[in-house]
Design a protein around this motif. Structure first.
Motif, PDB file in Angstrom:
ATOM      1  N   VAL A  68       0.849  -1.187   0.000  1.00 47.26           N
ATOM      2  CA  VAL A  68       0.000   0.000   0.000  1.00 47.26           C
ATOM      3  C   VAL A  68       0.887   1.240   0.000  1.00 47.26           C
ATOM      4  CG1 VAL A  68      -1.790   1.290   1.242  1.00 47.26           C
ATOM      5  CG2 VAL A  68      -1.810  -1.219   1.279  1.00 47.26           C
ATOM      6  N   GLY A  69       0.575   2.195  -0.853  1.00 51.89           N
ATOM      7  CA  GLY A  69       1.355   3.428  -0.861  1.00 51.89           C
ATOM      8  C   GLY A  69       1.069   4.291  -2.075  1.00 51.89           C
ATOM      9  N   ARG A  70       1.675   5.447  -2.082  1.00 52.91           N
ATOM     10  CA  ARG A  70       1.526   6.387  -3.183  1.00 52.91           C
ATOM     11  C   ARG A  70       2.734   6.298  -4.109  1.00 52.91           C
ATOM     12  NH1 ARG A  70      -0.068  11.769   0.391  1.00 52.91           N
ATOM     13  NH2 ARG A  70      -2.041  10.968   1.266  1.00 52.91           N
ATOM     14  N   PRO A  71       2.558   6.649  -5.368  1.00 48.84           N
ATOM     15  CA  PRO A  71       3.717   6.668  -6.283  1.00 48.84           C
ATOM     16  C   PRO A  71       4.812   7.573  -5.734  1.00 48.84           C
ATOM     17  CG  PRO A  71       1.678   6.877  -7.516  1.00 48.84           C
ATOM     18  CD  PRO A  71       1.292   6.984  -6.056  1.00 48.84           C
ATOM     19  N   GLY A  72       6.057   7.097  -5.812  1.00 48.65           N
ATOM     20  CA  GLY A  72       7.182   7.877  -5.319  1.00 48.65           C
ATOM     21  C   GLY A  72       7.536   7.600  -3.876  1.00 48.65           C
ATOM     22  N   GLU A  73       6.649   6.886  -3.151  1.00 50.63           N
ATOM     23  CA  GLU A  73       6.909   6.529  -1.768  1.00 50.63           C
ATOM     24  C   GLU A  73       7.248   5.044  -1.670  1.00 50.63           C
ATOM     25  OE1 GLU A  73       3.760   9.646   0.356  1.00 50.63           O
ATOM     26  OE2 GLU A  73       3.377   7.470   0.388  1.00 50.63           O
ATOM     27  N   THR A  74       7.966   4.659  -0.604  1.00 50.90           N
ATOM     28  CA  THR A  74       8.226   3.245  -0.363  1.00 50.90           C
ATOM     29  C   THR A  74       6.951   2.611   0.175  1.00 50.90           C
ATOM     30  OG1 THR A  74      10.545   3.684   0.173  1.00 50.90           O
ATOM     31  CG2 THR A  74       9.634   1.576   0.897  1.00 50.90           C
ATOM     32  N   PRO A  75       6.385   1.623  -0.539  1.00 46.76           N
ATOM     33  CA  PRO A  75       5.110   1.048  -0.098  1.00 46.76           C
ATOM     34  C   PRO A  75       5.250   0.235   1.182  1.00 46.76           C
ATOM     35  CG  PRO A  75       5.967  -0.156  -1.985  1.00 46.76           C
ATOM     36  CD  PRO A  75       6.855   1.028  -1.800  1.00 46.76           C
ATOM     37  N   ARG A  76       4.154   0.124   1.899  1.00 49.33           N
ATOM     38  CA  ARG A  76       4.096  -0.642   3.145  1.00 49.33           C
ATOM     39  C   ARG A  76       3.382  -1.967   2.897  1.00 49.33           C
ATOM     40  NH1 ARG A  76       7.433   1.580   6.616  1.00 49.33           N
ATOM     41  NH2 ARG A  76       6.264   0.552   8.296  1.00 49.33           N
ATOM     42  N   ALA A  77       3.718  -2.984   3.678  1.00 51.25           N
ATOM     43  CA  ALA A  77       3.047  -4.277   3.614  1.00 51.25           C
ATOM     44  C   ALA A  77       1.979  -4.310   4.702  1.00 51.25           C
ATOM     45  CB  ALA A  77       4.053  -5.402   3.807  1.00 51.25           C
ATOM     46  N   ARG A  78       0.714  -4.355   4.288  1.00 50.16           N
ATOM     47  CA  ARG A  78      -0.386  -4.298   5.236  1.00 50.16           C
ATOM     48  C   ARG A  78      -1.414  -5.375   4.951  1.00 50.16           C
ATOM     49  NH1 ARG A  78      -1.354   2.145   5.242  1.00 50.16           N
ATOM     50  NH2 ARG A  78      -3.509   1.477   5.570  1.00 50.16           N
ATOM     51  N   GLY A  79      -2.210  -5.687   5.950  1.00 56.32           N
ATOM     52  CA  GLY A  79      -3.249  -6.694   5.803  1.00 56.32           C
ATOM     53  C   GLY A  79      -4.294  -6.261   4.794  1.00 56.32           C
ATOM     54  N   THR A  80      -4.879  -7.244   4.101  1.00 58.43           N
ATOM     55  CA  THR A  80      -5.918  -6.921   3.118  1.00 58.43           C
ATOM     56  C   THR A  80      -7.265  -6.697   3.785  1.00 58.43           C
ATOM     57  OG1 THR A  80      -6.309  -9.284   2.762  1.00 58.43           O
ATOM     58  CG2 THR A  80      -4.773  -8.190   1.267  1.00 58.43           C
ATOM     59  N   ASP A  86       0.305  -3.332   9.943  1.00 57.93           N
ATOM     60  CA  ASP A  86       1.487  -3.069   9.121  1.00 57.93           C
ATOM     61  C   ASP A  86       2.612  -4.008   9.549  1.00 57.93           C
ATOM     62  OD1 ASP A  86       3.886  -1.990   8.005  1.00 57.93           O
ATOM     63  OD2 ASP A  86       2.923  -0.031   7.816  1.00 57.93           O
ATOM     64  N   VAL A  87       3.060  -4.871   8.620  1.00 59.40           N
ATOM     65  CA  VAL A  87       4.096  -5.866   8.956  1.00 59.40           C
ATOM     66  C   VAL A  87       5.409  -5.574   8.224  1.00 59.40           C
ATOM     67  CG1 VAL A  87       2.403  -7.663   9.467  1.00 59.40           C
ATOM     68  CG2 VAL A  87       3.271  -7.436   7.124  1.00 59.40           C
ATOM     69  N   THR A  88       5.536  -4.367   7.710  1.00 59.09           N
ATOM     70  CA  THR A  88       6.723  -4.018   6.915  1.00 59.09           C
ATOM     71  C   THR A  88       8.002  -4.220   7.697  1.00 59.09           C
ATOM     72  OG1 THR A  88       5.376  -2.324   5.822  1.00 59.09           O
ATOM     73  CG2 THR A  88       7.751  -2.236   5.462  1.00 59.09           C
ATOM     74  N   GLU A  89       8.077  -3.642   8.924  1.00 55.45           N
ATOM     75  CA  GLU A  89       9.312  -3.738   9.710  1.00 55.45           C
ATOM     76  C   GLU A  89       9.646  -5.178  10.071  1.00 55.45           C
ATOM     77  OE1 GLU A  89       7.163  -1.278  10.266  1.00 55.45           O
ATOM     78  OE2 GLU A  89       8.390   0.532   9.957  1.00 55.45           O
ATOM     79  N   ARG A  90       8.629  -5.990  10.317  1.00 57.74           N
ATOM     80  CA  ARG A  90       8.885  -7.390  10.669  1.00 57.74           C
ATOM     81  C   ARG A  90       9.550  -8.126   9.512  1.00 57.74           C
ATOM     82  NH1 ARG A  90       3.166  -9.242  13.187  1.00 57.74           N
ATOM     83  NH2 ARG A  90       4.173 -11.298  13.202  1.00 57.74           N
ATOM     84  N   ILE A  91       9.053  -7.897   8.296  1.00 54.57           N
ATOM     85  CA  ILE A  91       9.653  -8.546   7.124  1.00 54.57           C
ATOM     86  C   ILE A  91      11.046  -7.980   6.859  1.00 54.57           C
ATOM     87  CG2 ILE A  91       9.424  -8.923   4.637  1.00 54.57           C
ATOM     88  CD1 ILE A  91       6.383  -8.909   5.036  1.00 54.57           C
TER      89      ILE A  91
END
Length: 323
Positions: A68-80, A86-91
Motif C-alpha cells: 500500500v502506498g503512493r507513487p514515489g513513496e516506499t510502499p508498506r506491507a499491510r493486511g488486506t 502493518d508488517v513491513t518492519e517485521r519482514i
C-alpha cells in the motif's frame, strides 16, 4: 576450457522462495512447486529455502498482505482485511537477518507477484483499495539494499530463455568470485578473475569491460578492500542485463580473431558464416560456440581457453540452445 566440476559436486548454494520447492507456506496453506527448479536446476544448484512472511511470524494460513502506498513513496506491507496491520518492519528485520547469515549464496529465485518476494511489477494499492502502481516486494528491497551483487530472478521469468541463461551466467560468475577471490583476497586473485571474465564482460557491456580494465590498471595503488568493493558490484551490474545477439557476435569474433593464424581460409569462412547466421537469428548461440570450441581445443591459447564466456554454466543445462 573452464570447468564446473568442483561446484557441481556439492551444488552451488542458491536461495529460493520456500513455496517454490513445494513447502506449504503460502497464505492459504498452499505452495507453488516449480518443476523446472526441482527437476532441472537442482542437479547443479543446492537450494536453501526461505519464506520471509513465515519467518516474520505471520503464520500459515494467514491473512493475505499487500503493498500500500503512493507513487514515489516506499510502499508498506499491510493486511488486506485488517488494513491497519502493518508488517513491513517485521519482514525487513527477518530480511536483514537472512542476509547476515547467507552471504555465501550465489543467487535467489523468487515468487512472482508476492508482496514480500516479488522482484518487480508487484501491485501497489491506494489506501482506498484501488490499484495504484507497481513496485518490488519488501524482502526483495532488503536484498537489493544489503546484498546488491546477489543475482535475483523470479521463477516465472525463468521461462524466458534469455533471462534464464542470464541468471545462471550471473550465478556461476559470482560463484567464481566467491571461490577464487573472496576466500583468499589479493590483487593477483582479482586480476586473474578479471582476465578470465573479460569476454563475458565484453558480451554483456563493453563499456564496463573498458572501465574495469582501466580501473584495474591502477588497482595496485589503492587499498585492496576498496578495489574489491568497487569491482564486484560494477561487474555484477554489467552482467545483469542479457547480452544481445550483436554483442555476442562481437565477442565471438574476438575469439575467432585469436584463432585466425591457426586456421585455413575455408575454416575461417565457415566460422564467420556461423557467427553471422547467429547474428541474423538463423541459429542459436550454441551453434557458433560449438564450432569455436572444437577449434579452440586444438589451437587455442591458455588465455582464450580459460575464458568463462566459452563455458559459463554446465553444458548439460542446454541454456545456449535457445538464445
Amino acid at each position: 576450457m573452464a570447468t564446473h566440476a568442483s561446484a557441481a559436486n556439492t551444488g552451488i548454494p542458491v536461495g529460493i522462495s520456500a513455496c517454490l520447492t513445494g513447502e506449504e507456506v503460502r497464505y492459504n496453506g498452499g505452495h507453488k512447486r516449480s518443476r523446472y527448479c526441482l527437476n532441472v536446476l537442482a542437479d547443479c544448484l543446492r537450494f536453501e529455502t526461505f519464506c520471509p512472511e513465515l519467518e516474520a511470524g505471520l503464520g500459515v494460513p494467514r491473512e493475505p498482505i499487500r503493498l500500500v502506498g503512493r507513487p514515489g513513496e516506499t510502499p508498506r506491507a499491510r493486511g488486506t482485511k485488517t488494513t491497519d496491520r502493518d508488517v513491513t518492519e517485521r519482514i525487513e528485520r527477518v530480511g536483514e537477518s537472512f542476509v547476515e547469515a547467507h552471504r555465501h549464496l550465489r543467487g535467489f529465485i523468487l515468487m512472482k507477484g508476492s508482496p514480500s518476494c516479488g522482484l518487480e511489477r508487484v501491485k501497489v494499492y491506494h489506501e482506498n483499495g484501488m490499484p495504484s502502481h507497481v513496485d518490488s516486494g519488501v524482502f526483495v528491497r532488503v536484498l537489493r539494499h544489503h546484498f546488491p551483487e546477489l543475482p535475483l530472478e523470479e521463477e516465472a521469468r525463468l521461462n524466458d530463455p534469455a533471462l534464464r541463461e542470464n541468471f545462471m551466467t550471473r550465478v556461476y560468475a559470482l560463484d567464481d568470485w566467491k571461490r577464487n577471490v573472496e576466500e583468499a583476497p589479493s590483487h593477483h586473485a582479482l586480476l586473474q578473475f578479471h582476465s578470465r571474465q573479460k569476454l563475458l564482460l565484453m558480451a554483456h557491456r563493453v563499456e564496463a569491460y573498458r572501465e574495469l580494465g582501466r580501473y584495474l590498471a591502477e588497482a595496485h595503488r589503492r587499498p585492496l578492500d576498496e578495489t574489491l568493493a568497487y569491482y564486484l558490484p560494477t561487474f555484477m551490474e554489467a552482467l545483469s542485463k542479457p547480452a544481445s545477439r550483436k554483442t555476442h557476435a562481437n565477442a565471438l569474433l574476438h575469439v575467432l580473431g585469436c584463432l585466425k593464424r591457426s586456421l585455413d581460409g575455408e575454416t575461417r569462412r565457415d566460422l564467420l558464416q556461423s557467427v553471422e547466421e547467429y547474428r541474423l537469428e538463423q541459429v542459436p548461440l550454441a551453434v557458433p560456440m560449438r564450432l569455436l570450441n572444437h577449434h579452440l581445443k586444438r589451437h587455442g591459447s591458455d588465455y582464450i581457453c580459460g575464458q568463462s564466456y566459452l563455458d559459463p554454466h554446465p553444458y548439460e543445462l542446454g541454456l545456449r540452445n535457445a538464445v
